[in-house]
Design a protein around this motif. Structure first.
Motif, PDB file in Angstrom:
ATOM      1  N   UNK A 181      41.494  52.515  29.783  1.00 38.65           N
ATOM      2  CA  UNK A 181      41.742  51.261  29.079  1.00 38.65           C
ATOM      3  C   UNK A 181      40.742  50.179  29.390  1.00 38.65           C
ATOM      4  N   UNK A 182      39.872  50.429  30.376  1.00 41.85           N
ATOM      5  CA  UNK A 182      38.893  49.399  30.712  1.00 41.85           C
ATOM      6  C   UNK A 182      37.505  49.952  30.463  1.00 41.85           C
ATOM      7  N   UNK A 183      36.660  49.128  29.902  1.00 38.89           N
ATOM      8  CA  UNK A 183      35.296  49.586  29.671  1.00 38.89           C
ATOM      9  C   UNK A 183      34.334  48.592  30.295  1.00 38.89           C
ATOM     10  N   UNK A 184      33.252  49.147  30.801  1.00 35.49           N
ATOM     11  CA  UNK A 184      32.230  48.311  31.395  1.00 35.49           C
ATOM     12  C   UNK A 184      31.326  47.783  30.299  1.00 35.49           C
ATOM     13  N   UNK A 185      30.872  46.548  30.451  1.00 37.39           N
ATOM     14  CA  UNK A 185      29.937  46.003  29.477  1.00 37.39           C
ATOM     15  C   UNK A 185      28.616  45.613  30.124  1.00 37.39           C
ATOM     16  N   UNK A 186      28.627  45.500  31.431  1.00 39.33           N
ATOM     17  CA  UNK A 186      27.390  45.087  32.106  1.00 39.33           C
ATOM     18  C   UNK A 186      27.357  45.691  33.506  1.00 39.33           C
ATOM     19  N   UNK A 187      26.147  46.010  33.932  1.00 41.74           N
ATOM     20  CA  UNK A 187      25.962  46.512  35.295  1.00 41.74           C
ATOM     21  C   UNK A 187      25.273  45.405  36.093  1.00 41.74           C
ATOM     22  N   UNK A 188      25.863  45.030  37.210  1.00 41.51           N
ATOM     23  CA  UNK A 188      25.245  44.010  38.052  1.00 41.51           C
ATOM     24  C   UNK A 188      24.800  44.671  39.348  1.00 41.51           C
ATOM     25  N   UNK A 189      23.536  44.480  39.678  1.00 48.16           N
ATOM     26  CA  UNK A 189      23.022  45.056  40.921  1.00 48.16           C
ATOM     27  C   UNK A 189      22.950  43.958  41.966  1.00 48.16           C
ATOM     28  N   UNK A 190      23.597  44.225  43.077  1.00 50.45           N
ATOM     29  CA  UNK A 190      23.714  43.244  44.149  1.00 50.45           C
ATOM     30  C   UNK A 190      22.513  43.359  45.083  1.00 50.45           C
ATOM     31  N   UNK A 191      21.542  42.482  44.879  1.00 44.48           N
ATOM     32  CA  UNK A 191      20.394  42.430  45.785  1.00 44.48           C
ATOM     33  C   UNK A 191      20.362  41.055  46.440  1.00 44.48           C
ATOM     34  N   UNK A 192      21.548  40.492  46.623  1.00 40.70           N
ATOM     35  CA  UNK A 192      21.677  39.115  47.091  1.00 40.70           C
ATOM     36  C   UNK A 192      21.334  39.016  48.571  1.00 40.70           C
ATOM     37  N   UNK A 193      21.862  39.959  49.325  1.00 38.42           N
ATOM     38  CA  UNK A 193      21.716  39.977  50.791  1.00 38.42           C
ATOM     39  C   UNK A 193      21.965  38.589  51.378  1.00 38.42           C
ATOM     40  N   UNK A 194      23.216  38.115  51.167  1.00 35.38           N
ATOM     41  CA  UNK A 194      23.533  36.745  51.571  1.00 35.38           C
ATOM     42  C   UNK A 194      23.825  36.652  53.056  1.00 35.38           C
ATOM     43  N   UNK A 195      24.058  37.782  53.715  1.00 34.44           N
ATOM     44  CA  UNK A 195      24.302  37.740  55.157  1.00 34.44           C
ATOM     45  C   UNK A 195      23.040  37.270  55.872  1.00 34.44           C
ATOM     46  N   UNK A 196      23.187  36.339  56.802  1.00 34.88           N
ATOM     47  CA  UNK A 196      22.012  35.961  57.597  1.00 34.88           C
ATOM     48  C   UNK A 196      21.455  37.184  58.345  1.00 34.88           C
ATOM     49  N   UNK A 197      20.233  37.114  58.757  1.00 30.33           N
ATOM     50  CA  UNK A 197      19.542  38.132  59.569  1.00 30.33           C
ATOM     51  C   UNK A 197      19.125  39.381  58.773  1.00 30.33           C
ATOM     52  N   UNK A 198      20.001  39.887  57.900  1.00 28.80           N
ATOM     53  CA  UNK A 198      19.712  41.184  57.290  1.00 28.80           C
ATOM     54  C   UNK A 198      18.569  41.098  56.282  1.00 28.80           C
ATOM     55  N   UNK A 199      17.700  42.100  56.313  1.00 28.58           N
ATOM     56  CA  UNK A 199      16.558  42.125  55.402  1.00 28.58           C
ATOM     57  C   UNK A 199      16.329  43.507  54.806  1.00 28.58           C
ATOM     58  N   UNK A 200      17.264  44.433  55.030  1.00 29.43           N
ATOM     59  CA  UNK A 200      16.977  45.808  54.609  1.00 29.43           C
ATOM     60  C   UNK A 200      16.853  45.925  53.088  1.00 29.43           C
ATOM     61  N   UNK A 201      17.740  45.257  52.352  1.00 28.86           N
ATOM     62  CA  UNK A 201      17.656  45.339  50.894  1.00 28.86           C
ATOM     63  C   UNK A 201      16.370  44.681  50.385  1.00 28.86           C
ATOM     64  N   UNK A 202      16.035  43.570  50.993  1.00 25.92           N
ATOM     65  CA  UNK A 202      14.812  42.851  50.624  1.00 25.92           C
ATOM     66  C   UNK A 202      13.599  43.759  50.757  1.00 25.92           C
ATOM     67  N   UNK A 203      13.508  44.389  51.918  1.00 23.95           N
ATOM     68  CA  UNK A 203      12.348  45.221  52.179  1.00 23.95           C
ATOM     69  C   UNK A 203      12.351  46.458  51.282  1.00 23.95           C
ATOM     70  N   UNK A 204      13.534  46.977  51.024  1.00 23.59           N
ATOM     71  CA  UNK A 204      13.629  48.147  50.154  1.00 23.59           C
ATOM     72  C   UNK A 204      13.100  47.807  48.760  1.00 23.59           C
ATOM     73  N   UNK A 205      13.437  46.613  48.280  1.00 26.82           N
ATOM     74  CA  UNK A 205      12.953  46.204  46.963  1.00 26.82           C
ATOM     75  C   UNK A 205      11.441  46.100  46.959  1.00 26.82           C
TER      76      UNK A 205
END
Lengths: 318, 444, 302
Positions: free
Chosen positions: B154-178
């Motif tokens: 009964x539910x359909x997706x209309x958009x995909x959101x990719x979380x590359x926010x990395x809002x936690x202080x200190x962490x940089x793994x997603x940043x560097x991966x990008x």
């Protein structure tokens, strides 16, 4: 590696903000207003403020140490703030013994009897002030005339305040410039609109308070007095600049403990204070209504907190 | 005006010490400890026995239910024992312990560096592949990805959101991966987009990573369906609900699923893992871990095999500084302080953060002064002071009425409280209790 | 003068009308309550602790009045004397009363358990237990934050600052079970108080394997089963690496205590052992439970 680490639930960092930090920042914001009153009321301002601060701190310490038998928390600065605010709300020629009584009532009845910081319903300084106003009406309404850097304390020359004159329908001498600078009679800390507004700006920049309470009080007071006095904008502006309006709106009504928690609640609270103040000033027995208005709204704050909730994320309407 | 979520939020100091550090491969451990419960949901069931020879990518444990994930061997060697190991919280939990011998991979895995852009699989095959490869959300919540890719009826997706926010202080793994694997991530996003059959994908990146935004924008020029959305820096933007609000201005209804807004959110690390799983047939056996701390000699971004003890990662970055008092798995806002550095890396371990003695202890709690800072900070629009009080007095009805279940445990309230009150500690307990009460009520 | 009359009449009229309305409303909504409820409640201690399993003393009183027999009904605070009074009021037979006491089944004193981490969160056991296993290697043991102490309405359980373990004051403990519910680790158990307050129990609930448990705490039950083999009455079972003494079957022979390699079995209120232990014969040891020996008269038991 046999080190024992500390474990605790998240979050593991803190903003570094603290109660003393908040309190001392408010004190810093009060400095301009204090300098203005030092200039216009001279030594009297100094004596009254010092007495009030020392008395509040001492009473808080003694009550916590010997009556409540808890660890004294005078270092958090809240007693100093109460002392300063109490002093700002009384005339600068008030005898020391009356200030001591005021400080005892403010700290003992206004704050400690409810369980100390965070638990009081009413703003302690205002409790002290209103107690003094009803108990010693003569001393509390004998206002010294502003006199640059005077050394007179108890024997200062007195005069009616512009607000009192307005109440009696008499013309006032002070110009708007005088009001902005503080060259008018009144309580120690309520003169000097510009200095008080500097304090407001400081607290807003430091994010100690939000704009909601001061702005809603002042806007309501302005509009309401304009509406009820034949659309006279000058009078409405004078209502803001005279008496305790600015001091109350900026420093007294925004007291964390006794004001509502949500922005919506703060605006309701501010509007009510603005309305009540002007109602008391226009139709009440006293020329000044700020402290009563704030105390009345302090009593309503728990109710506001109960019924005005923050806007929730993804609220589902039922 | 950059986009951000509309309610609350705080600004913890960013402290991205390891930003710009190239990802380096961590050494293989001598012994890998693979926990059987590394994801949200049922623990996986071991399918190997003591003494079995395993290669990298060999299935070690099968998903223990629909909401569960397969676990593959991150190393090659012999299964030493199937026993218990101490997890981050200090509890003994089932684990498979493997003695490492060499580094032999399953033949089915494409280990080459060749970039494969074209994806031939259809949606169902993609979802099956993510399930087989044990892909879970790598942002920290470790929710099995295949479950998220199958919206409830009964539910359909209309958009995909990719979380590359990395809002936690200190962490940089997603940043560097990008920065290093941008192309692969975009293909991963295209694959995810295909799996849920939507024609638009947005990658949300906070504005404190201008290089990543620029890099991804350049690469995304070739992918018309993918949009890069810079976001204003504010914690907790990486929260699923906050990110959806920030990007498409829709709020997940209280008590509802994120899919109710039509959005499916996946972490950028997950997108990369999906790329590797679908295009290279590589199961989730390694992840990027930020190892950081103010006293650490070399804050780094490491590519770590699951099951490596974190003490080994710290040694790679210059050894445990003497003034370390607290070791956190994850970021400082939502990460978990671990009881020992012997703990093994899990799929959800996005960072290892060493906190110095000065900052590790909480300050003494003072009375609430009703300053309402927590109310302003709460991204869910709750009143944390009221919730904490209700939980302290065990007034569970009140906690439920005040919507304690909406709390996302982001920690903004405790972070901001000038009285140093552990608001979230109490709210979390209230949430657990109220959750149990609601479950037992629904069971009736 | 007429003013006075008007006031008197109108006020009196309002009063009269209200009285009539109230009378009929009271008749209409009358709820019959057994007067004995009040009598029973009056003899109850009024602690409203909920230890009886009913919502407060009023609830218990109503349940007593309603029940066919008082079997299984017990006010743990008032104990047998109160139950006897209730029986007299209701003209029913008082049920069997076995006084119980809260028992803390953890040996993990500071000396026995090495600290492996330092917990710095909110100081309640419930919160600590929801996130961490505790400050030591034992994830089953006492956390020492005193949730039990806070739950106790009688001041009967206190954390000993030296051992960081709770200690029960038998004289004050009413076995209401509040601490049992409050302990997130399930360490506290209500056990029969025993004759002369003598009782034995395994003071450990660690389900880890022996080696792991022993490493974490030197006085842990390692589930070796020696006690179970030694027990002449089959009172001891070992399950999940931890032994448990069934207090219904145990006859306090103390054989298990002697063989326990870690000292996890505790025997309380026994006189100090004499150098030459008199031989305990199973047949001679009287059971604790039989009906004849009401535990209020433990002197007969000696």
């Amino acid at each position: 590696m046999n080190q024992t680490f500390i474990v605790s639930p998240s979050p593991h960092v803190h903003s570094g903000n603290s109660i003393p930090n908040c309190m001392y920042n408010v004190l810093i914001a009060l400095i301009p207003a204090f300098l203005v009153s030092l200039y216009f009321f001279g030594v009297g301002a100094l004596v009254v403020t010092l007495t009030s601060v020392v008395a509040c701190v001492l009473f808080e310490y003694l009550i916590q140490k010997f009556l409540l038998k808890v660890k004294p928390t005078v270092s958090d600065g809240s007693a100093i703030l109460t002392g300063v605010l109490l002093a700002f709300n009384v005339p600068s020629n008030l005898p020391i013994w009356i200030i001591l009584i005021g400080a005892l009532v403010a700290i003992g009845i206004g704050k400690m009897s409810f369980g100390g910081i965070g638990n009081n319903i009413f703003n302690p300084a205002l409790v002290g002030r209103v107690f003094l106003l009803i108990s010693f009406p003569v001393q509390m309404t004998t206002w010294p005339k502003p006199d640059a850097l005077t050394t007179h304390y108890l024997d200062a020359e007195t005069a009616a305040t512009p607000l009192g004159l307005l109440k009696q329908g008499l013309p006032i001498e002070a110009t708007t410039t005088d009001m902005l600078l503080g060259n008018v009679g009144g309580s120690l800390g309520e003169i000097g609109a510009i200095a008080l507004l500097i304090g407001l700006a400081y607290m807003l920049i430091k994010k100690i308070i939000t704009w909601h309470i001061p702005v809603s009080i002042l806007a309501t007071a302005f509009i309401f007095s304009w509406l009820t006095n034949g659309f006279d904008a000058t009078d409405a502006l004078q209502q803001l600049l005279l008496g305790g309006m600015l001091l109350g709106a900026i420093f007294m009504a925004t007291d964390y403990v006794t004001s509502p928690m949500t922005h919506k609640g703060m605006i309701i609270y501010g509007i009510c204070i603005g309305l009540l103040t002007i109602i008391i000033r226009r139709w009440g027995a006293y020329p000044e209504g700020m402290s009563f208005a704030i105390l009345i709204m302090n009593a309503v704050t728990p109710l506001i907190n109960k019924y005005v909730k923050p806007k929730r994320f993804g609220e589902v309407k039922k | 005006m950059l986009k951000t979520f509309r309610i609350g939020g705080v600004h913890p100091p960013e402290n991205k010490l390891s930003a710009g550090q190239a990802i380096i491969n961590a050494e293989l451990p001598k012994q890998a400890v693979v926990m059987l419960s590394q994801h949200i949901g049922a623990p996986a069931q071991a399918v190997v026995a003591k003494g079995d020879k395993v290669k990298v990518g060999t299935l070690l444990a099968q998903a223990g239910g629909f909401v569960s994930a397969n676990i593959h061997s991150p190393v090659s060697g012999t299964v030493a024992k199937i026993d218990t190991a101490v997890d981050a919280a200090g509890y003994q939990r089932p684990a498979i312990i493997i003695d490492v011998e060499g580094d032999e991979w399953e033949e089915s895995i494409d280990r080459s560096e060749t970039f494969v852009k074209e994806c031939k699989l259809d949606a169902k095959a993609i979802i099956d592949r993510t399930k087989e490869c044990g892909i879970v959300g790598l942002g920290g919540a470790t929710f099995p990805t295949h479950v998220k890719l199958l919206p409830p009826p009964g539910m359909t997706a209309t958009i995909l959101i990719i979380n590359a926010v990395e809002c936690e202080p200190y962490l940089t793994s997603d940043h560097q991966l990008m920065m290093e694997k941008g192309e692969e991530i975009l293909v991963g996003v295209e694959i995810l987009r295909k799996a849920i059959n939507v024609d638009r994908a947005v990658i949300g990146i906070e504005n404190n990573k201008p290089d990543a935004i620029k890099h991804m924008k350049e690469l995304a020029a070739d992918y018309p369906a993918i949009e890069i959305c810079p976001l204003k820096v504010k914690y907790p933007q990486g929260g699923e609900k906050q990110l959806i609000d920030a990007v498409i201005r829709r709020q997940v209804p209280s008590g509802g699923l994120p899919i109710a807004t039509g959005a499916v959110v996946q972490n950028v690390g997950t997108a990369f893992a999906v790329y590797e799983a679908v295009q290279k047939n590589k199961p989730l056996v390694e992840r990027i871990v930020t190892v950081t701390g103010k006293s650490l000699a070399k804050p780094s971004n490491l590519r770590v095999r699951i099951g490596t003890p974190i003490s080994q990662l710290i040694d790679m970055c210059g050894g445990l500084p003497l003034d370390t008092e607290k070791v956190i798995s994850g970021g400082p806002m939502m990460g978990k302080a671990v009881v020992s550095t012997d703990m093994a890396t899990t799929k959800g371990c996005s960072g290892v953060l060493l906190i110095r003695d000065l900052e590790s202890r909480r300050e003494e709690m003072q009375p609430c002064i009703r300053c309402a800072k927590c109310v302003s900070a709460c991204p869910m629009g709750l009143a944390p002071n009221v919730l904490a009080k209700a939980a302290t007095y065990q007034n569970w009805e009140c906690a439920e009425e005040e919507h304690v279940m909406d709390c996302i445990e982001c920690g903004s309230c405790s972070f901001t409280c000038p009285a140093h009150r552990p608001l979230l500690d109490f709210i979390r307990q209230g949430k657990a209790k109220v959750g149990a009460i609601i479950r037992s009520r629904n069971a009736k | 003068m007429s003013l006075v009359w008007i006031a008197t009449l109108s006020l009196g009229g309002i009063g009269a009308i209200s009285a009539i309305i109230l009378y009929f409303v009271a008749q209409k909504f009358k709820v019959y309550e057994d007067p004995r409820n009040g009598q029973v409640e009056a003899v109850l201690p009024g602690a409203n602790c909920g230890g009886c399993g009913y919502p407060g003393c009023g609830g218990f009183a109503a349940a007593c009045v309603k029940a066919d027999s008082l079997d299984g009904m017990l006010c743990p605070v008032g104990g047998a004397p109160v139950m006897a009074k209730i029986a007299a009021i209701l003209g029913k037979e008082a049920g069997e009363v076995t006084p119980k006491v809260a028992v803390v089944r953890c040996n993990g004193t500071c000396a026995n358990r090495k600290k492996t981490s330092h917990y710095d969160g909110a100081k309640t056991c419930a919160i600590e237990a929801s996130l961490y296993s505790g400050e030591t290697g034992c994830s089953y043991g006492c956390l020492g934050n005193g949730d039990c102490e806070n739950a106790c309405a009688f001041g009967a359980i206190r954390i000993n600052p030296e051992t960081r373990l709770p200690e029960v004051d038998e004289a004050l403990c009413t076995a209401c079970g509040a601490c049992v519910k409050a302990c997130p680790k399930g360490i506290i158990e209500l056990r029969n108080k025993g004759p002369k307050s003598r009782r034995m129990y395994v003071s450990c609930v660690n389900k880890d394997k022996g080696a792991v448990a022993r490493k974490a705490c030197s006085a842990a039950c390692i589930g070796c089963g020696k006690c179970a083999k030694e027990c002449p009455f089959d009172a001891i079972t070992v399950a999940n690496n931890v032994a448990y003494i069934d207090y219904q079957k145990c006859r306090l022979c103390r054989k298990c205590e002697a063989v326990c390699p870690t000292g996890a079995i505790h025997a309380v209120n026994f006189p100090p052992r004499k150098p030459a232990e008199p031989k305990v014969d199973a047949a001679e040891v009287k059971p604790i439970m039989p009906q004849a020996e009401a535990p209020q008269t433990p002197a007969e038991n000696a």
